[in-house]
Design a protein around this motif. Sequence first.
Motif, PDB file in Angstrom:
ATOM      1  N   TYR A 279      50.189  34.446  40.960  1.00 31.56           N
ATOM      2  CA  TYR A 279      49.114  35.312  40.483  1.00 31.56           C
ATOM      3  C   TYR A 279      49.352  35.802  39.056  1.00 31.56           C
ATOM      4  O   TYR A 279      48.419  36.272  38.384  1.00 31.56           O
ATOM      5  CB  TYR A 279      48.946  36.504  41.428  1.00 31.56           C
ATOM      6  CG  TYR A 279      50.155  37.392  41.521  1.00 31.56           C
ATOM      7  CD1 TYR A 279      50.332  38.454  40.644  1.00 31.56           C
ATOM      8  CD2 TYR A 279      51.133  37.182  42.489  1.00 31.56           C
ATOM      9  CE1 TYR A 279      51.454  39.278  40.728  1.00 31.56           C
ATOM     10  CE2 TYR A 279      52.246  38.002  42.583  1.00 31.56           C
ATOM     11  CZ  TYR A 279      52.400  39.033  41.697  1.00 31.56           C
ATOM     12  OH  TYR A 279      53.507  39.847  41.772  1.00 31.56           O
ATOM     13  N   MET A 280      50.581  35.693  38.577  1.00 28.85           N
ATOM     14  CA  MET A 280      50.869  36.116  37.215  1.00 28.85           C
ATOM     15  C   MET A 280      50.242  35.179  36.192  1.00 28.85           C
ATOM     16  O   MET A 280      49.814  35.605  35.112  1.00 28.85           O
ATOM     17  CB  MET A 280      52.375  36.184  36.997  1.00 28.85           C
ATOM     18  CG  MET A 280      53.098  37.183  37.898  1.00 28.85           C
ATOM     19  SD  MET A 280      52.633  38.893  37.535  1.00 28.85           S
ATOM     20  CE  MET A 280      53.352  39.105  35.905  1.00 28.85           C
ATOM     21  N   VAL A 281      50.169  33.894  36.518  1.00 31.43           N
ATOM     22  CA  VAL A 281      49.588  32.905  35.599  1.00 31.43           C
ATOM     23  C   VAL A 281      48.197  32.475  36.047  1.00 31.43           C
ATOM     24  O   VAL A 281      47.454  31.891  35.255  1.00 31.43           O
ATOM     25  CB  VAL A 281      50.515  31.671  35.473  1.00 31.43           C
ATOM     26  CG1 VAL A 281      51.842  32.051  34.836  1.00 31.43           C
ATOM     27  CG2 VAL A 281      50.750  31.022  36.838  1.00 31.43           C
ATOM     28  N   ALA A 282      47.867  32.726  37.306  1.00 36.59           N
ATOM     29  CA  ALA A 282      46.547  32.357  37.828  1.00 36.59           C
ATOM     30  C   ALA A 282      46.001  33.522  38.647  1.00 36.59           C
ATOM     31  O   ALA A 282      46.011  33.491  39.882  1.00 36.59           O
ATOM     32  CB  ALA A 282      46.645  31.088  38.677  1.00 36.59           C
ATOM     33  N   PRO A 283      45.543  34.587  37.987  1.00 41.30           N
ATOM     34  CA  PRO A 283      45.108  35.792  38.724  1.00 41.30           C
ATOM     35  C   PRO A 283      43.942  35.546  39.657  1.00 41.30           C
ATOM     36  O   PRO A 283      43.751  36.301  40.614  1.00 41.30           O
ATOM     37  CB  PRO A 283      44.743  36.774  37.599  1.00 41.30           C
ATOM     38  CG  PRO A 283      44.517  35.920  36.391  1.00 41.30           C
ATOM     39  CD  PRO A 283      45.409  34.753  36.535  1.00 41.30           C
ATOM     40  N   TRP A 284      43.133  34.493  39.406  1.00 42.03           N
ATOM     41  CA  TRP A 284      42.008  34.214  40.286  1.00 42.03           C
ATOM     42  C   TRP A 284      42.469  33.813  41.692  1.00 42.03           C
ATOM     43  O   TRP A 284      41.712  33.946  42.643  1.00 42.03           O
ATOM     44  CB  TRP A 284      41.149  33.095  39.693  1.00 42.03           C
ATOM     45  CG  TRP A 284      41.919  31.851  39.331  1.00 42.03           C
ATOM     46  CD1 TRP A 284      42.222  30.802  40.148  1.00 42.03           C
ATOM     47  CD2 TRP A 284      42.509  31.572  38.069  1.00 42.03           C
ATOM     48  NE1 TRP A 284      42.962  29.867  39.468  1.00 42.03           N
ATOM     49  CE2 TRP A 284      43.149  30.306  38.181  1.00 42.03           C
ATOM     50  CE3 TRP A 284      42.560  32.235  36.841  1.00 42.03           C
ATOM     51  CZ2 TRP A 284      43.835  29.708  37.128  1.00 42.03           C
ATOM     52  CZ3 TRP A 284      43.234  31.637  35.789  1.00 42.03           C
ATOM     53  CH2 TRP A 284      43.864  30.391  35.936  1.00 42.03           C
ATOM     54  N   MET A 285      43.710  33.372  41.837  1.00 41.70           N
ATOM     55  CA  MET A 285      44.222  32.996  43.153  1.00 41.70           C
ATOM     56  C   MET A 285      44.315  34.198  44.082  1.00 41.70           C
ATOM     57  O   MET A 285      44.172  34.056  45.303  1.00 41.70           O
ATOM     58  CB  MET A 285      45.588  32.325  43.026  1.00 41.70           C
ATOM     59  CG  MET A 285      45.545  30.914  42.459  1.00 41.70           C
ATOM     60  SD  MET A 285      47.191  30.141  42.400  1.00 41.70           S
ATOM     61  CE  MET A 285      47.622  30.131  44.145  1.00 41.70           C
ATOM     62  N   VAL A 286      44.561  35.378  43.542  1.00 49.13           N
ATOM     63  CA  VAL A 286      44.613  36.579  44.366  1.00 49.13           C
ATOM     64  C   VAL A 286      43.286  37.343  44.340  1.00 49.13           C
ATOM     65  O   VAL A 286      42.910  37.986  45.318  1.00 49.13           O
ATOM     66  CB  VAL A 286      45.779  37.493  43.927  1.00 49.13           C
ATOM     67  CG1 VAL A 286      45.516  38.110  42.567  1.00 49.13           C
ATOM     68  CG2 VAL A 286      46.030  38.585  44.953  1.00 49.13           C
ATOM     69  N   LEU A 287      42.543  37.239  43.232  1.00 50.94           N
ATOM     70  CA  LEU A 287      41.282  37.965  43.121  1.00 50.94           C
ATOM     71  C   LEU A 287      40.207  37.380  44.035  1.00 50.94           C
ATOM     72  O   LEU A 287      39.453  38.129  44.670  1.00 50.94           O
ATOM     73  CB  LEU A 287      40.792  37.951  41.669  1.00 50.94           C
ATOM     74  CG  LEU A 287      41.574  38.819  40.678  1.00 50.94           C
ATOM     75  CD1 LEU A 287      41.037  38.625  39.264  1.00 50.94           C
ATOM     76  CD2 LEU A 287      41.491  40.281  41.078  1.00 50.94           C
ATOM     77  N   VAL A 288      40.138  36.053  44.124  1.00 49.96           N
ATOM     78  CA  VAL A 288      39.071  35.413  44.900  1.00 49.96           C
ATOM     79  C   VAL A 288      39.175  35.766  46.387  1.00 49.96           C
ATOM     80  O   VAL A 288      38.231  36.340  46.955  1.00 49.96           O
ATOM     81  CB  VAL A 288      39.083  33.888  44.672  1.00 49.96           C
ATOM     82  CG1 VAL A 288      38.180  33.188  45.682  1.00 49.96           C
ATOM     83  CG2 VAL A 288      38.626  33.570  43.253  1.00 49.96           C
ATOM     84  N   PRO A 289      40.274  35.473  47.076  1.00 50.21           N
ATOM     85  CA  PRO A 289      40.333  35.855  48.501  1.00 50.21           C
ATOM     86  C   PRO A 289      40.443  37.359  48.711  1.00 50.21           C
ATOM     87  O   PRO A 289      39.939  37.883  49.703  1.00 50.21           O
ATOM     88  CB  PRO A 289      41.579  35.127  49.012  1.00 50.21           C
ATOM     89  CG  PRO A 289      42.434  34.938  47.803  1.00 50.21           C
ATOM     90  CD  PRO A 289      41.490  34.751  46.661  1.00 50.21           C
ATOM     91  N   GLY A 290      41.093  38.062  47.769  1.00 56.80           N
ATOM     92  CA  GLY A 290      41.235  39.507  47.915  1.00 56.80           C
ATOM     93  C   GLY A 290      39.905  40.221  47.857  1.00 56.80           C
ATOM     94  O   GLY A 290      39.620  41.104  48.682  1.00 56.80           O
ATOM     95  N   LEU A 291      39.055  39.859  46.900  1.00 60.84           N
ATOM     96  CA  LEU A 291      37.744  40.493  46.787  1.00 60.84           C
ATOM     97  C   LEU A 291      36.842  40.105  47.956  1.00 60.84           C
ATOM     98  O   LEU A 291      36.032  40.927  48.417  1.00 60.84           O
ATOM     99  CB  LEU A 291      37.095  40.109  45.458  1.00 60.84           C
ATOM    100  CG  LEU A 291      37.757  40.703  44.203  1.00 60.84           C
ATOM    101  CD1 LEU A 291      37.063  40.180  42.940  1.00 60.84           C
ATOM    102  CD2 LEU A 291      37.704  42.224  44.230  1.00 60.84           C
ATOM    103  N   ALA A 292      36.961  38.864  48.422  1.00 60.75           N
ATOM    104  CA  ALA A 292      36.164  38.449  49.582  1.00 60.75           C
ATOM    105  C   ALA A 292      36.559  39.244  50.817  1.00 60.75           C
ATOM    106  O   ALA A 292      35.701  39.702  51.583  1.00 60.75           O
ATOM    107  CB  ALA A 292      36.353  36.950  49.823  1.00 60.75           C
ATOM    108  N   LEU A 293      37.850  39.427  51.008  1.00 65.86           N
ATOM    109  CA  LEU A 293      38.341  40.211  52.136  1.00 65.86           C
ATOM    110  C   LEU A 293      37.888  41.660  52.027  1.00 65.86           C
ATOM    111  O   LEU A 293      37.465  42.277  53.013  1.00 65.86           O
ATOM    112  CB  LEU A 293      39.858  40.121  52.194  1.00 65.86           C
ATOM    113  CG  LEU A 293      40.567  40.721  53.413  1.00 65.86           C
ATOM    114  CD1 LEU A 293      40.133  40.013  54.685  1.00 65.86           C
ATOM    115  CD2 LEU A 293      42.076  40.615  53.250  1.00 65.86           C
ATOM    116  N   LEU A 294      37.953  42.212  50.816  1.00 63.72           N
ATOM    117  CA  LEU A 294      37.501  43.586  50.596  1.00 63.72           C
ATOM    118  C   LEU A 294      36.013  43.726  50.876  1.00 63.72           C
ATOM    119  O   LEU A 294      35.580  44.685  51.533  1.00 63.72           O
ATOM    120  CB  LEU A 294      37.817  44.002  49.155  1.00 63.72           C
ATOM    121  CG  LEU A 294      37.286  45.366  48.708  1.00 63.72           C
ATOM    122  CD1 LEU A 294      37.934  46.478  49.515  1.00 63.72           C
ATOM    123  CD2 LEU A 294      37.541  45.575  47.217  1.00 63.72           C
ATOM    124  N   ALA A 295      35.215  42.780  50.388  1.00 64.90           N
ATOM    125  CA  ALA A 295      33.763  42.860  50.585  1.00 64.90           C
ATOM    126  C   ALA A 295      33.397  42.782  52.054  1.00 64.90           C
ATOM    127  O   ALA A 295      32.557  43.551  52.549  1.00 64.90           O
ATOM    128  CB  ALA A 295      33.077  41.734  49.809  1.00 64.90           C
TER     129      ALA A 295
END
Length: 321
Positions: A279-295
């Motif tokens: 996630y340090m070099v590819a933040p979308w890897m944590v943002l995509v599933p994380g935001l979906a889970l949050l939503a």
Amino acid sequence: MSGVFSKDTKLITTPGYAAQKAADIQAKSSAQLTIARLVRDPASVVSALVILGIVAFAICAPLIAQWTGHGPNEQFRETGLSAAGIPVGPSGEFLLGTDQLGRDLFVRLAYGARVSLLVGVVASLVASAIGVVIGATAGFFGGWVDTLLSRIIDLVMSVPFLLVAIALVAVLGPSLGLSIVVIVFFSWAGLARVIRGQVLAIREREYIEAARSLGESRISMMFRDVLPNLVVPIIVYTTLGIPAAVVFEATLSFLGLGIVPPTPSWGNMLADAANGSMYMVAPWMVLVPGLALLALTLAFNLLGDGLRDALDPTSTKGKKA
């Protein structure tokens, strides 16, 4: 004055006028009142739309894979990774970027939504059924039955979740079925305790005493007089149980105790992002599933709160329905 009277008389004698007025003042059913209260709550409406959108997204996962030409486990090491082996960010080819193996996160997110919704809905329904049966039995029959079942509820609620999950996975191995079993085991006790309290209050009501005096059997009273009065807490707690089950599944998959890779789930997608600090070099890897889970979890929680207010006639939000 006579003109007004003549006009009103003409309206009243118009064919269908009386029927229309009767329909206008007809009392609303409980379902209509509930829907009216729910629709007047903007948070509930938005939450329902978000949930429907995620459900449609999950159902259309094969179509999304066909449209993009990317399978959920297909690796694109030439186009999905940079020359240094770093996942590429969102682009025209990969709408939400790729992971450390060059897999399309957009497609994997859709297939992961299927897993999350399947686990959440199935586990919540099964846990609710178990909780209602045990809670209603304990509250209605009382005595040693209530004592025994209450102690079982206390025992289940005192068992540490992760320790049991780790022990079961160590013996049986991770799988989707095991994840559902573990989630159900730790989810039914809370609802059972609520249902037990509701039944303890209901069984002292006058109509229960009347049914008992008329010789009605306990089983008949349970199904005809008690369970219909438990619809509201059952619906609310089942709705609120879905996001809890989704989070449980994501936790198990994140720890390697749930869905077995390479099958995509939001939990193991987050685990991939944490592996090697990607996630340090590819933040979308944590943002995509994380935001979906949050939503998803936030939408179900808000909808559950809205349902509780809409189904409760004493709620201040529903008084003007």
